[in-house]
Each structure stands twice: as structure tokens, then as C-alpha cells.
Scaffold this motif. Structure first.
Motif, PDB file in Angstrom:
ATOM      1  N   SER A 108     -17.661  22.552 -29.458  1.00 13.55           N
ATOM      2  CA  SER A 108     -17.603  23.802 -30.211  1.00 13.55           C
ATOM      3  C   SER A 108     -18.811  23.927 -31.131  1.00 13.55           C
ATOM      4  O   SER A 108     -19.180  25.015 -31.544  1.00 13.55           O
ATOM      5  CB  SER A 108     -16.331  23.849 -31.053  1.00 13.55           C
ATOM      6  N   SER A 109     -19.412  22.776 -31.458  1.00 13.44           N
ATOM      7  CA  SER A 109     -20.587  22.788 -32.320  1.00 13.44           C
ATOM      8  C   SER A 109     -21.330  21.476 -32.115  1.00 13.44           C
ATOM      9  O   SER A 109     -20.816  20.568 -31.456  1.00 13.44           O
ATOM     10  CB  SER A 109     -20.176  22.948 -33.789  1.00 13.44           C
ATOM     11  N   ALA A 110     -22.508  21.388 -32.701  1.00 13.52           N
ATOM     12  CA  ALA A 110     -23.335  20.194 -32.478  1.00 13.52           C
ATOM     13  C   ALA A 110     -22.664  18.937 -33.020  1.00 13.52           C
ATOM     14  O   ALA A 110     -22.764  17.865 -32.436  1.00 13.52           O
ATOM     15  CB  ALA A 110     -24.702  20.392 -33.121  1.00 13.52           C
ATOM     16  N   ILE A 111     -21.972  19.097 -34.141  1.00 12.11           N
ATOM     17  CA  ILE A 111     -21.305  17.933 -34.732  1.00 12.11           C
ATOM     18  C   ILE A 111     -19.793  18.072 -34.548  1.00 12.11           C
ATOM     19  O   ILE A 111     -19.195  19.066 -34.965  1.00 12.11           O
ATOM     20  CB  ILE A 111     -21.647  17.806 -36.235  1.00 12.11           C
ATOM     21  N   SER A 112     -19.216  17.079 -33.917  1.00 12.94           N
ATOM     22  CA  SER A 112     -17.781  17.151 -33.636  1.00 12.94           C
ATOM     23  C   SER A 112     -16.950  16.936 -34.898  1.00 12.94           C
ATOM     24  O   SER A 112     -17.345  16.179 -35.773  1.00 12.94           O
ATOM     25  CB  SER A 112     -17.393  16.066 -32.634  1.00 12.94           C
ATOM     26  N   ASP A 113     -15.810  17.603 -34.940  1.00 13.52           N
ATOM     27  CA  ASP A 113     -14.826  17.329 -35.986  1.00 13.52           C
ATOM     28  C   ASP A 113     -13.550  16.864 -35.278  1.00 13.52           C
ATOM     29  O   ASP A 113     -12.751  17.679 -34.821  1.00 13.52           O
ATOM     30  CB  ASP A 113     -14.564  18.613 -36.795  1.00 13.52           C
ATOM     31  N   PRO A 114     -13.396  15.531 -35.170  1.00 13.00           N
ATOM     32  CA  PRO A 114     -12.261  15.007 -34.394  1.00 13.00           C
ATOM     33  C   PRO A 114     -10.913  15.531 -34.883  1.00 13.00           C
ATOM     34  O   PRO A 114      -9.998  15.715 -34.085  1.00 13.00           O
ATOM     35  CB  PRO A 114     -12.359  13.494 -34.591  1.00 13.00           C
ATOM     36  N   SER A 115     -10.783  15.789 -36.176  1.00 11.44           N
ATOM     37  CA  SER A 115      -9.476  16.184 -36.688  1.00 11.44           C
ATOM     38  C   SER A 115      -9.057  17.560 -36.155  1.00 11.44           C
ATOM     39  O   SER A 115      -7.879  17.888 -36.137  1.00 11.44           O
ATOM     40  CB  SER A 115      -9.477  16.197 -38.220  1.00 11.44           C
ATOM     41  N   ARG A 116     -10.029  18.361 -35.705  1.00 16.82           N
ATOM     42  CA  ARG A 116      -9.699  19.682 -35.150  1.00 16.82           C
ATOM     43  C   ARG A 116      -9.589  19.664 -33.622  1.00 16.82           C
ATOM     44  O   ARG A 116      -9.024  20.580 -33.019  1.00 16.82           O
ATOM     45  CB  ARG A 116     -10.784  20.705 -35.542  1.00 16.82           C
ATOM     46  N   ALA A 117     -10.141  18.623 -32.998  1.00 17.75           N
ATOM     47  CA  ALA A 117     -10.277  18.632 -31.538  1.00 17.75           C
ATOM     48  C   ALA A 117      -8.916  18.653 -30.827  1.00 17.75           C
ATOM     49  O   ALA A 117      -7.920  18.145 -31.339  1.00 17.75           O
ATOM     50  CB  ALA A 117     -11.074  17.408 -31.095  1.00 17.75           C
ATOM     51  N   ASN A 174     -17.466  30.644 -20.662  1.00 17.62           N
ATOM     52  CA  ASN A 174     -18.470  30.600 -21.730  1.00 17.62           C
ATOM     53  C   ASN A 174     -17.884  30.983 -23.083  1.00 17.62           C
ATOM     54  O   ASN A 174     -18.590  31.503 -23.947  1.00 17.62           O
ATOM     55  CB  ASN A 174     -19.623  31.551 -21.430  1.00 17.62           C
ATOM     56  N   ALA A 175     -16.591  30.755 -23.231  1.00 19.47           N
ATOM     57  CA  ALA A 175     -15.919  31.165 -24.470  1.00 19.47           C
ATOM     58  C   ALA A 175     -16.487  30.383 -25.654  1.00 19.47           C
ATOM     59  O   ALA A 175     -16.878  29.223 -25.517  1.00 19.47           O
ATOM     60  CB  ALA A 175     -14.427  30.895 -24.346  1.00 19.47           C
ATOM     61  N   ARG A 176     -16.543  31.049 -26.806  1.00 18.58           N
ATOM     62  CA  ARG A 176     -16.944  30.336 -28.031  1.00 18.58           C
ATOM     63  C   ARG A 176     -15.726  29.594 -28.566  1.00 18.58           C
ATOM     64  O   ARG A 176     -14.738  30.222 -28.964  1.00 18.58           O
ATOM     65  CB  ARG A 176     -17.456  31.331 -29.072  1.00 18.58           C
ATOM     66  N   LEU A 177     -15.825  28.282 -28.570  1.00 21.72           N
ATOM     67  CA  LEU A 177     -14.678  27.467 -28.993  1.00 21.72           C
ATOM     68  C   LEU A 177     -14.710  27.269 -30.501  1.00 21.72           C
ATOM     69  O   LEU A 177     -15.783  27.177 -31.103  1.00 21.72           O
ATOM     70  CB  LEU A 177     -14.721  26.100 -28.301  1.00 21.72           C
ATOM     71  N   ASN A 178     -13.523  27.214 -31.092  1.00 23.78           N
ATOM     72  CA  ASN A 178     -13.460  26.924 -32.523  1.00 23.78           C
ATOM     73  C   ASN A 178     -13.125  25.453 -32.782  1.00 23.78           C
ATOM     74  O   ASN A 178     -12.943  25.025 -33.916  1.00 23.78           O
ATOM     75  CB  ASN A 178     -12.457  27.845 -33.224  1.00 23.78           C
ATOM     76  N   ARG A 179     -12.989  24.697 -31.716  1.00 21.42           N
ATOM     77  CA  ARG A 179     -12.732  23.246 -31.817  1.00 21.42           C
ATOM     78  C   ARG A 179     -13.140  22.646 -30.484  1.00 21.42           C
ATOM     79  O   ARG A 179     -13.114  23.335 -29.456  1.00 21.42           O
ATOM     80  CB  ARG A 179     -11.254  22.976 -32.120  1.00 21.42           C
ATOM     81  N   ASP A 180     -13.477  21.369 -30.472  1.00 23.70           N
ATOM     82  CA  ASP A 180     -13.811  20.703 -29.210  1.00 23.70           C
ATOM     83  C   ASP A 180     -12.546  20.611 -28.355  1.00 23.70           C
ATOM     84  O   ASP A 180     -11.445  20.380 -28.884  1.00 23.70           O
ATOM     85  CB  ASP A 180     -14.344  19.283 -29.449  1.00 23.70           C
ATOM     86  N   VAL A 181     -12.728  20.786 -27.057  1.00 28.91           N
ATOM     87  CA  VAL A 181     -11.624  20.548 -26.122  1.00 28.91           C
ATOM     88  C   VAL A 181     -12.035  19.364 -25.245  1.00 28.91           C
ATOM     89  O   VAL A 181     -13.134  19.355 -24.677  1.00 28.91           O
ATOM     90  CB  VAL A 181     -11.324  21.797 -25.264  1.00 28.91           C
ATOM     91  N   ILE A 182     -11.154  18.371 -25.205  1.00 26.58           N
ATOM     92  CA  ILE A 182     -11.479  17.114 -24.511  1.00 26.58           C
ATOM     93  C   ILE A 182     -10.501  16.924 -23.357  1.00 26.58           C
ATOM     94  O   ILE A 182      -9.292  17.091 -23.528  1.00 26.58           O
ATOM     95  CB  ILE A 182     -11.364  15.909 -25.474  1.00 26.58           C
ATOM     96  N   PHE A 183     -11.044  16.596 -22.199  1.00 28.82           N
ATOM     97  CA  PHE A 183     -10.218  16.308 -21.026  1.00 28.82           C
ATOM     98  C   PHE A 183     -10.158  14.790 -20.866  1.00 28.82           C
ATOM     99  O   PHE A 183     -11.183  14.129 -20.850  1.00 28.82           O
ATOM    100  CB  PHE A 183     -10.857  16.951 -19.790  1.00 28.82           C
ATOM    101  N   LEU A 184      -8.945  14.248 -20.772  1.00 33.25           N
ATOM    102  CA  LEU A 184      -8.798  12.791 -20.616  1.00 33.25           C
ATOM    103  C   LEU A 184      -7.808  12.503 -19.488  1.00 33.25           C
ATOM    104  O   LEU A 184      -6.674  12.970 -19.504  1.00 33.25           O
ATOM    105  CB  LEU A 184      -8.286  12.165 -21.923  1.00 33.25           C
TER     106      LEU A 184
END
Ligand SMILES: [Zn+2]
Length: 488
Positions: A108-117, A174-184
Motif C-alpha cells: 500500500s506504500s513504500a514502508i509497510s505497517d504490519p499492524s494494519r496489514a 490497480n486499486a489503491r490499497l490502504n493497507r498491505d495485503v499478504i497472501f500466505l
């Protein structure tokens, strides 16, 4: 011998793939159309995506990841191929030889914020299948009567494919994300996660640390073609194996004595088998029963609402446990004797005999308290209990007040025609308990509507998922994740 067998298998695998998967993909036709309930604009958008995902699901079923040994690396590599085509660079996390998890991230941005992901998690391994008891090849991904059959069709390759579809759709949009989305995609879930989530968290937590997660563990309960309610797993019971060990003098079977270990073990197991563990209600179960009462017929609703009443609580608990043993298991610790061993020869009294108990503790209960009660119950100095390794750990439940739970609640209810969404405490364990122990608000949202009868095939014979349910699940999952993670 080995080589020719493998060749035959590969040839068969190829033929099955050509016969089943390619025609569907080529024609672009799912075996049955989505139900009227999902005939919205969004379902039109996701129809093409669902058709792609159905091919992924079929091919994932065809990659045999029976655990043990797991061999999840083959499935992980297959997913790498799909993601790389989309311009996503996943990473394989090797847990053991031949066993790799896979992680990928949409930033969602250059620097991840894990607490929001937000973490989308599913496991790649499956339990074994007794081929002779199946009507189709358990690894054939056969399409029949509107269903896709195969080991993992319910648990958990459908979730894996739906997570993948959601992840790919977000990337494509190409949506603008407001948090990182992680696939595991994880390994070894079916064997308790020692070579899976536990190791992954210990070694690679920084690669998928998140504040929120969606995982398996919930249910969309359907009956007579209609969704009744959505159960979102927010908590789970804790699985612990305990050995019951009886000792006595060994000797010649022609001169039996009263201190025979087998006799003492049998008496202990008989007492344990009918032990009524004390009933108590967790916050999640309380909310679940309240919600369930609202969608149940009057008779059941009356008893569901009375489980804690002073005068008829006990009777109500008995009625609802008999109506549905799973509801019973939500109210107290359960103890299932599962294995017995002892003796070496028919004419020798053994010095030791053992039973294994699979215990499922309510979150908050401790094994020491329960074993204290069982020791008193058995009251036999020849018998002792021993907690076995790899016991589950009690995790706090996920919050029922979080923003994400609110989104799940709103969207799932709306997308399934206004049905209630209930928080759920599963009797089984999932990877979510490990995530919850790391402060992740993890929710079990298994988004595919299925009947009880089909759900019972999980881990059983002829496991299958209606293709229409798979399509609907993808639509709902994508909707929930978009609502939570995409800037509007
Ligand atoms: Zn599973």
C-alpha cells in the motif's frame, strides 16, 4: 517397477487433466450457473475470475499434497507460476526438504505497517484419502453434477484458490490499497503446524506479520438451497493428547491377579469416557447461541435461550447437545479416547497398558485442572496421566469489536441476502491460534455455502464442493477484502 508406476501415474494425471480441466477452461463454462441470489453486477464481474480460479482449484487438487509427507513445494511452485504471470513476485519459504510455504505481498506504500496489514492464509496440505472408498479419483478433480470432487475441495484448496483469486483481482484492478495485503500458503496444517505455521512464525514472521487475517475455520451454513447464517470463527478449542498409563505386575496369564494393568486401564477409560466435564460459556459461544436462536425453529430456539437459566439450564444443555453434538462440544472440554495398546502375547499379562485421549479444552481452561479432576475420578494408584508433546496452546479470541470484524459482518450478511453473521468457536484447531498468539485478529471465514451433509465429507470420502458455492465464495471474499483494504 517404481519408474513404470510413476510413468503411468504421470500419464493418467495428464489424461485426467486434458479430459477434465482443459475442456472447462477452454469453453469457459462452469458446470453449473451461480444461484439467483448472487445475480448482481458484482457476480458478473467475478464470473470470469471464478472460471479461472476453478481451473486453479482443479489443478491444485491434482497436485497430491497428502500430509505426511506433504510435498507442498509442488503446489507452492504451481502458485508461483500463476502469480508471476500477474507481475507479482512471490517468495518460497522452505520449511523442510520438499516442503515450502509461499508468501506474496501487495504493497500500500513504500514502508509497510504490519499492524494494519491483512493476511490471506490457507494451507496447501491435505489429509490422506482411502481411494477404494471414493466413487471418483480423490486427486482427479472430477466435475460431476455441479460439484468439484477431490481431496482438498473443501479443506483447504478451495480457500487457497479463492484467496489467490482475490489477491490476483486486487493486483489486476490497480486499486489503491490502504493497507498491505499478504497472501500466505502454509504447510503442515493437518499435522498440527510444527513444519508449518509454527516454524514459519519462528523463522519468517517479518515476511507476513499482520494485524488482521482471514483463514479457514468458519462456515456458511446452507439448508434446502438457502443460506441460514454465516459463522465466523473467532476462537478455537485447544487440542491436547494425553496418555493414560496403567502399570501392574507382569506374569503368566494362567494365574491372573487383581492388579492386571489391562483391567485397570479398561476401568479408567470407561470412567473417563462418561465423565461430564463442567459446562461453561465463553463470550463467543454465548453470542453464537443467541444468534443461532434467532434462526432456529421455536422449539430449539427456546432451549438455546435457556442454556444458562437457573432452573432448566441443565436440561436445555442436554437437549441441544443431543440435537447437535457440535453445540454440546462448544460448552465444555471434551475427552475422546482414541487409541489403546498393551500386551505382547495372548498368554502374558503385560506390565503396562496405555490409552490415548484426545482432549479439546475450551479456551481459558487448563489441562492441569482437568487432569486433576480425572485423577480423582479414576482414583487408582496404578493409573497415571502423561501430557504428550506438541500440545496446542490456548490463544485469546479475536475481537468481536474490530473494524475488520465489522466489515465481515456487514458484507457477508448483505451478500448472503441479509442472513445473520455469528461469531463462532470451532471445536477443531486451525493455524489461526498461532496467529492470535502473535496479536493477529484472525477470523475463520470459509465463504462457500454448503449443507451439513456436504460439510461432513471434510476429511471423509467423496469430499466435494458445489461449483456455484465456490463462485459465490470468491465473490464474497473479494468484496470483503476490497471493502477493508481498498481506498474508496
Ligand atoms: Zn484445513
Amino acid at each position: 517397477m517404481l519408474i513404470s508406476n510413476r510413468k503411468t501415474r504421470m500419464l493418467l494425471h495428464g489424461l485426467i487433466f486434458l479430459a477434465i480441466v482443459l475442456p472447462l477452461a477452454a469453453q469457459g463454462i462452469p458446470p453449473n450457473p451461480p444461484p439467483a441470489q448472487s445475480a448482481s453486477a458484482r457476480s458478473a464481474d467475478t464470473a470470469a475470475l471464478s472460471r479461472e480460479a476453478l481451473v486453479w482449484l482443479a489443478q491444485l487438487i491434482q497436485i497430491n499434497t497428502t500430509n505426511p509427507p506433504g510435498n507442498e513445494q509442488a503446489a507452492a511452485k504451481y502458485i508461483v507460476g500463476i502469480l508471476e504471470k500477474e507481475g507479482i513476485t512471490p517468495e518460497l519459504l522452505e520449511v523442510a526438504p520438499g516442503r515450502s510455504a509461499l508468501v506474496a505481498r501487495l504493497r500500500s506504500s513504500a514502508i509497510s505497517d504490519p499492524s494494519r496489514a491483512l493476511l490471506l492464509v490457507a494451507h496447501m496440505d491435505v489429509v490422506g484419502a482411502e481411494r477404494a472408498r471414493w466413487s471418483v479419483d480423490p486427486f482427479g478433480a472430477v466435475m460431476k453434477d455441479g460439484y468439484i470432487y477431490g481431496r482438498g475441495a473443501l479443506d483447504d484448496k478451495s480457500m487457497l484458490a479463492a484467496n489467490l483469486a482475490t489477491f490476483v483481482a486486487l493486483k489486476r484492478s490497480n486499486a489503491r490499497l490502504n493497507r498491505d495485503v499478504i497472501f500466505l500458503a502454509t504447510t503442515d496444517e493437518e499435522a498440527g503446524g510444527e513444519a508449518g505455521i509454527k516454524t514459519l512464525i519462528a523463522r519468517n514472521w517479518d515476511k507476513f506479520a499482520a494485524g488482521y487475517a482471514i483463514n479457514e475455520g468458519g462456515e456458511v451454513v446452507a439448508k434446502n438451497g438457502k443460506v441460514q447464517y454465516v459463522a465466523v470463527q473467532a476462537s478455537e478449542k485447544v487440542s491436547i493428547n494425553v496418555a493414560v498409563i496403567a502399570k501392574g505386575p507382569s506374569g503368566h496369564a494362567s494365574i491372573p491377579t487383581k492388579d492386571n494393568a489391562v483391567v485397570h486401564l479398561a476401568a479408567a477409560v470407561a470412567k473417563i469416557g462418561s465423565y461430564p466435564a463442567p459446562v461453561h460459556f465463553t463470550a463467543v459461544v454465548r453470542r453464537y447461541f443467541e444468534g443461532l436462536a434467532a434462526v432456529s425453529d421455536d422449539e430449539i430456539a427456546k432451549w438455546l435461550r435457556s442454556v444458562e437459566s437457573a432452573d432448566r439450564g441443565e436440561h436445555a444443555q442436554r437437549v441441544i447437545s443431543e440435537t447437535n453434538p457440535e453445540w454440546g462440544a462448544m460448552m465444555h472440554d471434551t475427552i475422546a479416547p482414541t487409541m489403546l495398546s498393551g500386551g505382547v502375547r495372548a498368554n502374558v499379562i503385560p506390565g503396562e497398558a496405555r490409552a490415548t485421549l484426545n482432549i479439546r479444552l475450551l479456551p481459558g481452561d487448563t489441562i492441569d485442572v482437568l487432569l486433576g479432576a480425572l485423577t480423582k475420578l479414576v482414583s487408582d494408584p496404578q493409573v497415571r496421566f502423561e501430557v504428550q508433546p506438541n500440545a496446542g496452546l490456548a490463544a485469546p479470541n479475536s475481537s468481536l469489536e474490530s473494524d475488520f470484524y465489522g466489515v465481515i459482518n456487514k458484507v457477508a450478511s448483505q451478500d448472503f441476502g441479509g442472513v445473520p453473521v455469528l461469531p463462532y468457536q470451532s471445536p477443531w484447531a486451525t493455524d489461526s491460534s498461532q496467529l492470535r498468539l502473535h496479536n493477529v485478529q484472525a477470523y475463520g471465514l470459509w465463504p462457500f455455502p454448503v449443507t451439513d451433509a456436504d460439510l461432513k465429507r471434510m476429511h471423509g470420502d467423496d469430499e466435494r464442493l458445489p461449483v456455484a458455492s465456490f463462485n459465490k465464495g470468491i465473490e464474497v471474499l473479494l468484496h470483503i477484502v476490497s471493502e477493508f483494504a481498498v481506498n474508496k
